[in-house]
Design an enzyme around this catalytic site. Structure first.
Site, mmCIF file in Angstrom:
data_model
loop_
_atom_site.group_PDB
_atom_site.id
_atom_site.type_symbol
_atom_site.label_atom_id
_atom_site.label_comp_id
_atom_site.label_asym_id
_atom_site.label_seq_id
_atom_site.Cartn_x
_atom_site.Cartn_y
_atom_site.Cartn_z
ATOM 1 N N CYS A 18 -72.630 -31.650 25.557
ATOM 2 C CA CYS A 18 -73.168 -30.284 25.555
ATOM 3 C C CYS A 18 -72.093 -29.212 25.624
ATOM 4 O O CYS A 18 -72.355 -28.046 25.316
ATOM 5 C CB CYS A 18 -74.118 -30.109 26.726
ATOM 6 S SG CYS A 18 -75.342 -31.417 26.867
ATOM 7 N N CYS A 74 -87.163 -28.578 32.451
ATOM 8 C CA CYS A 74 -86.230 -29.184 31.502
ATOM 9 C C CYS A 74 -86.039 -28.300 30.275
ATOM 10 O O CYS A 74 -87.005 -27.749 29.742
ATOM 11 C CB CYS A 74 -86.762 -30.541 31.044
ATOM 12 S SG CYS A 74 -87.248 -31.666 32.388
ATOM 13 N N LYS A 96 -82.945 -23.168 29.007
ATOM 14 C CA LYS A 96 -84.353 -23.446 29.248
ATOM 15 C C LYS A 96 -85.273 -22.705 28.280
ATOM 16 O O LYS A 96 -86.247 -23.268 27.770
ATOM 17 C CB LYS A 96 -84.707 -23.068 30.695
ATOM 18 C CG LYS A 96 -86.184 -23.182 31.032
ATOM 19 C CD LYS A 96 -86.661 -24.621 30.943
ATOM 20 C CE LYS A 96 -88.171 -24.725 31.026
ATOM 21 N NZ LYS A 96 -88.850 -24.285 29.805
ATOM 22 N N HIS A 129 -81.385 -25.417 23.413
ATOM 23 C CA HIS A 129 -80.161 -26.177 23.669
ATOM 24 C C HIS A 129 -79.805 -27.088 22.494
ATOM 25 O O HIS A 129 -80.022 -28.306 22.538
ATOM 26 C CB HIS A 129 -80.337 -26.989 24.952
ATOM 27 C CG HIS A 129 -79.135 -27.773 25.369
ATOM 28 N ND1 HIS A 129 -77.837 -27.370 25.105
ATOM 29 C CD2 HIS A 129 -79.035 -28.961 26.039
ATOM 30 C CE1 HIS A 129 -76.999 -28.258 25.595
ATOM 31 N NE2 HIS A 129 -77.693 -29.237 26.157
#
Length: 393
Positions: free
Chosen positions: A85, A212, A334, A338
């Site tokens: 990430c 998540c 969030k 992502h």
């Protein structure tokens, strides 16, 4: 070392099931960044691309070379960075060093990902490649499980009543959505409530679905330049004042420190020391909120709260605009989304726009912001931090 500035930014919409390839998404963001920076393909001396999963999602390696060619930057050095990430943030740090050293004057850097094409099962499996493949994944560890364990450990280690931590985590998600609704690039433009977070589908106790971040498709890019070139090409350069990076072993090897991630302590100290600032000097921060508990853990290591008390920042609304330390005013991972390889570049674009004062029309501007912090976590322990500064003329 020369001073280095960001002179152009580009950002695609983040979302689900994009009809474009990862290459096309990067080119869209890069074209926007180059236009903003007043540069052409012939001016770009090197290209750095953060990308985690195109091998699996699109059957495409060497994406960086094809991006360079598609942009007309033919035959320049093009490098792909993979750090899960934090891929794009690591790419920006390296681009900064090459320009600061004097080797290059203008570099195009960013990240791209087309993760949703894999579907939930394969995406979850490929994301888990950011954990140890020999011992921990076969034991059943995935990232929701990883952060669910950290949440339980956090409550136990710091004696935080579980019901209170549960509410703090919910407040993290609620705040992210409250700002994401005004971000035109955000994947989720819908506000949520504490009740909805806590009653959502359980993913890995205590994390519900609304704790998540999503899988996403998207890209972001930046043009960085030497101070001399920046002043020649741009009226509003934003300087990279400090950088930091550190790594970790597998999760089980971090047992002495977790839920605190020691790599973050090391990385952000490097960035703070290099920039000559501390946590008290940061006006706005984009941190890695892959899960709600991750925000609380990160805020503490970044120096914004004592260990065990990070959740109180959200309880007291100190992370909102007008608060002690505005955090994730973009909507964060969030709400904004992502796309693995693009996230760090997206965070950096957001900080640049905050320091330029360009977000008033979106009702997301932190007034008077001059110093911003980027924090990106890759896998279970690669941390990269950037400190950006707006310098008065």
């Amino acid at each position: 070392m020369r001073k280095v500035a960001i002179i152009g930014t580009g950002h695609t919409d983040f979302g689900f099931n994009s009809p474009k390839t990862g290459l096309e998404l990067f080119c869209d963001a890069a074209t926007e960044a180059m236009a903003e920076a007043n540069v052409q393909s012939k001016d770009i001396q090197a290209l750095y691309c953060g990308n985690g999963l195109s091998d699996f999602s699109e059957g495409q390696i060497m994406i960086q070379s094809y991006i360079a060619d598609s942009l007309g930057c033919r035959n320049i050095p093009a490098t792909r960075f993979e750090a899960a990430c934090s891929s794009a943030t690591v790419a920006i740090r390296d681009a900064y060093m090459w320009v600061a050293s004097g080797f290059y004057d203008i570099v195009l850097v960013g990240g791209t990902e087309k993760a949703t094409a894999m579907g939930t099962a394969l995406a979850t499996r490929t994301f888990a490649m950011g954990t140890d493949a020999r011992y921990e994944f076969p034991a059943g560890l995935t990232f929701p499980g990883f952060f669910g364990l950290l949440a339980n450990l956090y409550a136990s280690k710091y004696n935080v009543p579980f019901e209170r931590l549960r509410r703090q985590m919910s407040l993290v998600s609620v705040q992210s959505h409250s700002y994401g609704v005004n971000n035109p690039h955000a994947q989720f433009k819908k506000e949520i409530t504490v009740d909805k977070v806590e009653k959502a589908f359980m993913v890995a106790s205590p994390l519900t679905l609304l704790d998540c971040c999503p899988f996403s498709d998207g890209a972001a890019a930046l043009v960085i330049a030497s101070e001399e070139k920046a002043k020649e090409l741009c009226d509003t350069p934003i300087y990279i004042a400090g950088v930091g990076q550190a790594s970790s072993g597998m999760l089980s090897s971090q047992y002495k420190d977790i839920p605190r991630l020691k790599a973050r302590d090391i990385s952000v100290k490097q960035a703070y020391d290099m920039a000559g600032v501390g946590p008290q000097d940061i006006d706005v921060c984009e941190l890695h909120d892959c899960f709600s508990i991750a925000s609380i853990i990160a805020a503490e290591s970044l120096g914004f709260a004592e260990f065990g008390k990070g959740g109180q920042l959200w309880e007291n609304e100190e992370t909102r605009i007008g608060g002690k330390i505005p955090i994730n005013i973009s909507g964060g991972l969030k709400s904004k989304g992502h796309p693995i390889g693009a996230t760090g570049a997206s965070q950096t674009v957001e900080i640049v726009k905050q320091l330029r004062g360009e977000l008033t029309s979106q009702k997301r501007q932190v007034e008077g912001a001059k110093v911003g912090l980027v924090d990106t976590l890759g896998g279970d322990g690669i941390i990269c931090n950037l400190i950006l500064k707006k310098e008065e003329k």
